[in-house]
Design an enzyme around this catalytic site. Sequence first.
Site, mmCIF file in Angstrom:
data_model
loop_
_atom_site.group_PDB
_atom_site.id
_atom_site.type_symbol
_atom_site.label_atom_id
_atom_site.label_comp_id
_atom_site.label_asym_id
_atom_site.label_seq_id
_atom_site.Cartn_x
_atom_site.Cartn_y
_atom_site.Cartn_z
ATOM 1 N N MET A 1 0.845 -1.186 0.000
ATOM 2 C CA MET A 1 0.000 0.000 0.000
ATOM 3 C C MET A 1 0.880 1.234 0.000
ATOM 4 O O MET A 1 1.774 1.359 0.849
ATOM 5 C CB MET A 1 -0.915 -0.046 1.230
ATOM 6 C CG MET A 1 -1.946 -1.164 1.131
ATOM 7 S SD MET A 1 -3.066 -1.242 2.543
ATOM 8 C CE MET A 1 -1.997 -1.968 3.764
ATOM 9 N N GLN A 53 5.254 -5.276 -6.168
ATOM 10 C CA GLN A 53 4.119 -4.904 -7.010
ATOM 11 C C GLN A 53 4.533 -3.805 -7.983
ATOM 12 O O GLN A 53 5.032 -2.754 -7.578
ATOM 13 C CB GLN A 53 2.929 -4.414 -6.198
ATOM 14 C CG GLN A 53 1.734 -4.227 -7.146
ATOM 15 C CD GLN A 53 0.511 -3.648 -6.488
ATOM 16 O OE1 GLN A 53 0.543 -2.508 -6.032
ATOM 17 N NE2 GLN A 53 -0.555 -4.408 -6.443
ATOM 18 N N CYS A 83 -5.510 0.002 -8.970
ATOM 19 C CA CYS A 83 -5.404 1.339 -8.385
ATOM 20 C C CYS A 83 -6.192 2.340 -9.234
ATOM 21 O O CYS A 83 -5.999 2.421 -10.448
ATOM 22 C CB CYS A 83 -3.943 1.754 -8.310
ATOM 23 S SG CYS A 83 -3.745 3.394 -7.610
ATOM 24 N N LYS A 122 -3.075 -8.416 -9.413
ATOM 25 C CA LYS A 122 -4.072 -7.942 -8.445
ATOM 26 C C LYS A 122 -5.042 -7.047 -9.213
ATOM 27 O O LYS A 122 -4.635 -6.060 -9.842
ATOM 28 C CB LYS A 122 -3.418 -7.143 -7.327
ATOM 29 C CG LYS A 122 -4.445 -6.403 -6.467
ATOM 30 C CD LYS A 122 -4.043 -6.325 -5.025
ATOM 31 C CE LYS A 122 -5.126 -5.645 -4.200
ATOM 32 N NZ LYS A 122 -4.906 -4.219 -4.050
ATOM 33 N N ASN A 194 -9.738 -9.980 -1.599
ATOM 34 C CA ASN A 194 -9.321 -8.790 -0.859
ATOM 35 C C ASN A 194 -10.488 -7.810 -0.818
ATOM 36 O O ASN A 194 -11.332 -7.808 -1.704
ATOM 37 C CB ASN A 194 -8.100 -8.155 -1.564
ATOM 38 C CG ASN A 194 -7.801 -6.751 -1.079
ATOM 39 O OD1 ASN A 194 -7.967 -5.776 -1.819
ATOM 40 N ND2 ASN A 194 -7.378 -6.623 0.152
ATOM 41 N N GLY A 195 -10.487 -6.998 0.239
ATOM 42 C CA GLY A 195 -11.464 -5.916 0.339
ATOM 43 C C GLY A 195 -12.387 -6.087 1.537
ATOM 44 O O GLY A 195 -13.184 -7.021 1.575
ATOM 45 N N GLY A 216 -5.462 -5.595 3.862
ATOM 46 C CA GLY A 216 -4.821 -4.302 3.660
ATOM 47 C C GLY A 216 -4.894 -3.465 4.921
ATOM 48 O O GLY A 216 -4.032 -3.552 5.803
ATOM 49 N N ARG A 217 -5.957 -2.703 5.027
ATOM 50 C CA ARG A 217 -6.054 -1.752 6.135
ATOM 51 C C ARG A 217 -6.062 -2.421 7.502
ATOM 52 O O ARG A 217 -5.480 -1.902 8.458
ATOM 53 C CB ARG A 217 -7.297 -0.878 5.947
ATOM 54 C CG ARG A 217 -7.134 0.090 4.785
ATOM 55 C CD ARG A 217 -8.439 0.667 4.333
ATOM 56 N NE ARG A 217 -9.297 -0.326 3.707
ATOM 57 C CZ ARG A 217 -10.449 -0.049 3.102
ATOM 58 N NH1 ARG A 217 -10.875 1.207 3.071
ATOM 59 N NH2 ARG A 217 -11.161 -0.998 2.535
HETATM 60 C C1 LIG Z 1 -3.041 3.978 1.806
HETATM 61 C C2 LIG Z 1 -3.362 2.866 0.849
HETATM 62 C C3 LIG Z 1 -2.504 2.626 -0.210
HETATM 63 C C4 LIG Z 1 -2.765 1.600 -1.100
HETATM 64 N N1 LIG Z 1 -1.863 1.326 -2.087
HETATM 65 C C5 LIG Z 1 -2.035 0.233 -2.867
HETATM 66 C C6 LIG Z 1 -1.037 -0.169 -3.791
HETATM 67 O O1 LIG Z 1 0.023 0.433 -3.906
HETATM 68 N N2 LIG Z 1 -1.297 -1.279 -4.540
HETATM 69 C C7 LIG Z 1 -2.449 -2.007 -4.411
HETATM 70 O O2 LIG Z 1 -2.618 -3.027 -5.082
HETATM 71 N N3 LIG Z 1 -3.398 -1.640 -3.556
HETATM 72 C C8 LIG Z 1 -3.213 -0.550 -2.771
HETATM 73 N N4 LIG Z 1 -4.172 -0.211 -1.855
HETATM 74 C C9 LIG Z 1 -5.415 -0.989 -1.794
HETATM 75 C C10 LIG Z 1 -5.277 -2.164 -0.846
HETATM 76 O O3 LIG Z 1 -4.255 -3.037 -1.254
HETATM 77 C C11 LIG Z 1 -6.573 -2.949 -0.774
HETATM 78 O O4 LIG Z 1 -6.880 -3.459 -2.053
HETATM 79 C C12 LIG Z 1 -7.757 -2.112 -0.298
HETATM 80 O O5 LIG Z 1 -7.398 -1.295 0.790
HETATM 81 C C13 LIG Z 1 -8.919 -3.020 0.106
HETATM 82 O O6 LIG Z 1 -8.503 -3.984 1.045
HETATM 83 P P1 LIG Z 1 -8.694 -3.785 2.639
HETATM 84 O O7 LIG Z 1 -10.164 -3.566 2.861
HETATM 85 O O8 LIG Z 1 -8.188 -5.077 3.235
HETATM 86 O O9 LIG Z 1 -7.892 -2.601 3.043
HETATM 87 C C14 LIG Z 1 -3.923 0.806 -0.947
HETATM 88 C C15 LIG Z 1 -4.782 1.052 0.125
HETATM 89 C C16 LIG Z 1 -4.497 2.063 1.027
HETATM 90 C C17 LIG Z 1 -5.423 2.290 2.197
#
Ligand SMILES: Cc1cc2nc3c(=O)[nH]c(=O)nc-3n(C[C@H](O)[C@H](O)[C@H](O)COP(=O)(O)O)c2cc1C
Length: 330
Positions: A1, A53, A83, A122, A194-195, A216-217
């Site tokens: 992220m 990535q 993204c 992804k 994911n999500g 992720g978060r």
């Molecule tokens: C601050 C931030 C930066 C992110 N950067 C990326 C990234 O560089 N590449 C990516 O595939 N997803 C990125 N994401 C998305 C997360 O990988 C993930 O797909 C998304 O947050 C949903 O999953 P979660 O609900 O588990 O957080 C980012 C999310 C956040 C919050």
Amino acid sequence: MMDWTDRHCRAFHRVLSRRALLYTEMVTANAVIHGDRARLLGYDASEHPVALQLGGSEPAALAEAARIGADLGYDEINLNVGCPSDRVQTGRFGACLMREPERVAACMAAISAAVRVPATVKCRIGVDDQDPEEALYGLVDLCAAAGVTRFTVHARKAWLQGLSAKENREIPPLDYPLVHRLKRDRPRLEIGINGGIATLDAALEQLAHVDGVMLGRAAYHDPALLGEVDRRVFGEAGRDVDPFEAVACYRPYMARQLEAGVPLSRMTRHMLGLFAGRPGARTWRRILTVESSVSGAGLEVLDRALAAVRAEQARTEDRRAAAGRLAVLA
Ligand SMILES: Cc1cc2nc3c(=O)[nH]c(=O)nc-3n(C[C@H](O)[C@H](O)[C@H](O)COP(=O)(O)O)c2cc1C
């Protein structure tokens, strides 16, 4: 992220779980090729297994970037097709590639031909007005024909107009059943989901339907949950890693980084959520936030924060014990 899972974050997460696969932030292929590689791609040996990535949409550039990543020892090369940010759309990569599955497949073929480590995708389930079933299956099938066997699907669309990147992680509705169906229909592919998966209980429920779960978060804001992953998800024998143990294990890494001139706050900023939901969480956050940013701050800040958390946890225990005695008396 982006801006979150930098090398210091990943090294910290690795002390909590030996088995979880960690991902870098997205790095564009051109940055890998032309940029400061030590800064963009440097990582600690302890981080393995770690996936790089990439962002991009030019097969030749992606292949070269993948080769550079693989030569540096990354265990997997992952292409970002999820993204939604404006910057990424301008470069015609990220989620808007959901509209160009042939191009994604060509990129993946080029990456696969360039490296021996797994080349993975992804993606989202679609963008804008796409039919998610068509968009997802279309992308996956073309990539599978190009040799890709592992996919992680962020189970919501990205809306490319009118929503910020943050809103695109919250507003478009999640469709887990579609991803489960993809796994049932394409059983030979490794499908991760994911999500919105916020707890290990939720992750384990997902694992009844798919091969993997990407957090992720939740992993970032509540890293202590990673301390249970090896036992609960990977079925390893042995104790969980508790937050205090995690700090003790991360400490030598921090000492080395401080010695190399890395400011303390670059590491502690990823640790703020370590005691989330536990006594002392706020004190921990406050001490790390305020004191880490003072110039020359060192591990004494960590010690002060730990001592304060321990004291607060002891007081909470005492109060609980007293309440228990009262209940018995009553
Ligand atoms: C601050 C931030 C930066 C992110 N950067 C990326 C990234 O560089 N590449 C990516 O595939 N997803 C990125 N994401 C998305 C997360 O990988 C993930 O797909 C998304 O947050 C949903 O999953 P979660 O609900 O588990 O957080 C980012 C999310 C956040 C919050």
